[in-house]
Design a protein around this motif. Structure first.
Motif, PDB file in Angstrom:
ATOM      1  N   ARG A 160       0.962  -1.352  -0.025  1.00  0.00           N
ATOM      2  CA  ARG A 160       0.119   0.097   0.073  1.00  0.00           C
ATOM      3  C   ARG A 160       0.904   1.208   0.004  1.00  0.00           C
ATOM      4  O   ARG A 160       0.340   2.208  -0.557  1.00  0.00           O
ATOM      5  N   SER A 260     -12.291  -0.271  -1.172  1.00  0.00           N
ATOM      6  CA  SER A 260     -11.257  -0.668  -2.135  1.00  0.00           C
ATOM      7  C   SER A 260     -11.306  -1.946  -3.005  1.00  0.00           C
ATOM      8  O   SER A 260     -10.832  -1.962  -4.143  1.00  0.00           O
ATOM      9  N   ASP A 293     -13.749   4.709  -6.673  1.00  0.00           N
ATOM     10  CA  ASP A 293     -12.211   5.455  -6.799  1.00  0.00           C
ATOM     11  C   ASP A 293     -12.405   6.721  -5.899  1.00  0.00           C
ATOM     12  O   ASP A 293     -11.413   7.070  -5.256  1.00  0.00           O
ATOM     13  N   ARG A 296     -10.983   6.064  -2.129  1.00  0.00           N
ATOM     14  CA  ARG A 296      -9.727   5.451  -2.111  1.00  0.00           C
ATOM     15  C   ARG A 296      -8.751   6.482  -2.391  1.00  0.00           C
ATOM     16  O   ARG A 296      -8.960   7.414  -3.261  1.00  0.00           O
TER      17      ARG A 296
END
Length: 551
Positions: A160, A260, A293, A296
């Motif tokens: 991440r 996500s 989207d 996140r």
């Protein structure tokens, strides 16, 4: 009676303690088994935990029972709604209670949930700290499954953060921890993570086999079912099996609650539908992906999605949409570069501070070591000094003891020598008188004495005056030596007279030894009195003893 009953009383007490220990161990085992059973129920039907009536007041958690109940309900709510996270303070209180009660499994579950909570707050330091605590606990408990989960968590975290080196490292450590274990022994949650690990390493055949078998073995209510469908869809997607991928991704998207993961499924579905030629569904899933989207912060999957959107816009001749997604791709690249730079700077600062702290710590350690070394050196010197002093004292004591023993022996020898000398002097006096007064009558006796070597061996009768003086010095504390040193004017006869008087000879006996008259002896006494300046009425021997003692 008391002595007879005491062993039975001790035996009775020992049995009670043994039964109590067995009961406590059994109760602990039952508690751990009960918790594991609840975790299994939670993973298969989290709603069942929430459906159970619970009147526990979680405003203040003080007991193990309350902490366990709070943990289970928090896990259930988190599994049913991925956006739910418990209060961090209460979770930390639960961890303290579990640690004090040595409840390893409960503490590991709580630490894992605490890391998820810190991730939501973007508190990376506390997130890593929670995982590291869990890692130490798993190491102590020698639990390979938990180590696998914790290493997987770290690998996802570094992915991440775009740190591929640490991502690869933790993935390798995760796989290493369960390398010796049979997959039949692993639970569905662990197998799901193993399937994801196969995907990360492009072992698509292994991933497909494992995830397909796993999907048929768990119920749709299981917390891993959605993850299994999503991972299986990604596996097909990488294999370019678009229809299979679309089927699995749709199944995952229908029950997916994490934004996500919803973005991942929607973006891949848009790509699959584009490959299958379904324009309407392509547009639908593209819009779905754009909606998710916004919740996140992008990533590598977002870049792939923007590329797909740019390609679709270019094919449709939509310049405005192409420009829009190009700008979004540029923004995503800039955001990733910024995050990488921030992380690099933060890591550099953190690393510098860590080095400074380590240097300061090492400096303190060196100072303490120096102080300790000086103290040990001082102590060693004191010990050596003490031992050396003690050795000298012991040597002095031994020498003194030897001297005392030697003096005692010498004193004994001197006493014996004095006794022999006095005996010899007494014999000499008797023989001298006998020779002087009864010459004719004693000739036969003198011959017998001569046969016995009493005449020849006597130093006085044989006129060996030096030996006689030596005996006088031994018997009378160096009388001859002190006399000659104090009165050097005395001649040989005068010295002999003084020594004979000191040995106890009377005037007649001295005359007999000298073979002269008594008058001659008195004449020498008068001469001695003058030379020594002794008073007329004083005893010459008493005067000499007094004057020689003062010298």
């Amino acid at each position: 009676m008391i002595r007879t009953r005491k062993p039975f009383a001790l035996l009775h007490t020992g049995l009670i303690l043994l039964l109590f220990a067995l009961y406590a161990c059994g109760k602990t085992y039952q508690d751990d088994t009960a918790f594991n059973d609840k975790i299994t129920l939670l993973e298969n039907h989290p709603e069942a935990i929430l459906a159970q009536p619970d009147s526990t007041d979680f405003s203040r958690i003080t007991t193990e029972k309350e902490a366990t109940a709070f943990l289970l309900r928090s896990l259930a709510r988190h599994y049913t709604s991925r956006d739910f996270y418990p209060e961090k303070e209460k979770l930390q209180e639960c961890i303290r209670i579990f640690r004090s009660r040595n409840k390893v499994q409960q503490e590991l579950e709580a630490l894992f949930l605490l890391a998820e909570t810190c991730k939501k707050e973007n508190n990376t330091a506390e997130e890593i700290a929670a995982i590291e605590q869990g890692m130490k606990l798993a190491e102590l408990a020698d639990d390979p499954v938990w180590k696998f989960h914790l290493y997987n968590y770290l690998s996802d975290m570094y992915l991440r953060k775009y740190d591929m080196l640490k991502f690869i490292k933790n993935q390798a450590l995760a796989n290493q921890s369960i390398k010796e274990m049979n997959t039949d022994e692993l639970d569905p949650f662990t197998l799901t993570l193993l399937g994801k690990s196969y995907l990360y390493t492009d072992q698509l055949a292994k991933a497909e086999t494992l995830l397909t078998r796993l999907k048929t073995s768990v119920s749709q209510q299981h917390i891993c079912y959605t993850d299994i469908c999503r991972l299986l869809g990604i596996t097909y997607f990488k294999q370019k099996r678009w229809e299979n991928a679309a089927t699995e991704l749709k199944a995952a998207l229908a029950s997916e609650k994490d934004s996500s993961h919803c973005f991942t499924c929607s973006s891949m579905l848009a790509f699959c539908q584009d490959q299958l030629g379904n324009e309407e569904e392509t547009q639908y899933y593209k819009e779905q992906a754009l909606r998710f989207d916004t919740a996140r912060r992008g990533g590598y999957k977002a870049l792939e999605f923007y590329k797909l959107c740019i390609d679709l816009a270019r094919r449709n001749g939509n310049r405005e949409e192409e420009t829009f997604f190009t700008q979004k791709m540029t923004d995503q690249y800039e955001r990733m570069v910024k995050e990488l730079n921030e992380q690099t700077l933060d890591e550099a600062i953190e690393g510098y501070m860590r080095i400074q702290d380590q240097n300061e710590y090492n400096a303190h350690i060196r100072t303490y070591q120096l102080i300790l070394g000086c103290m040990l050196l001082l102590l060693a010197c004191m010990v050596i000094y003490y031992l050396n002093r003690r050795r000298k004292q012991m040597m002095k004591y031994f020498n003194l003891q030897h001297r005392i023993e030697a003096l005692e022996k010498l004193e004994n020898i001197q006493d014996e020598t004095k006794a022999l000398i006095l005996q010899e002097l007494e014999i000499a006096k008797q023989i001298a008188m006998l020779k002087h007064t009864q010459k004719e009558k004693s000739e036969k006796l003198l011959k017998e004495l001569d046969k016995l070597n009493l005449l020849k061996g006597n130093k006085l009768l044989s006129t060996r005056w030096n030996d006689f003086y030596h005996h006088i010095d031994i018997s009378f504390n160096h009388f001859h030596e002190r006399l000659t040193r104090r009165y050097p004017a005395l001649n040989e006869k005068e010295v002999q007279l003084c020594c004979l008087m000191k040995a106890g000879f009377r005037t007649e006996e001295i005359a007999a030894v000298w073979m002269q008259s008594v008058f001659t002896v008195h004449k020498y006494k008068t001469s001695i009195r003058k030379k020594t300046e002794a008073p007329e009425a004083a005893d010459i021997l008493v005067f000499l003893d007094k004057t020689l003692a003062e010298n």
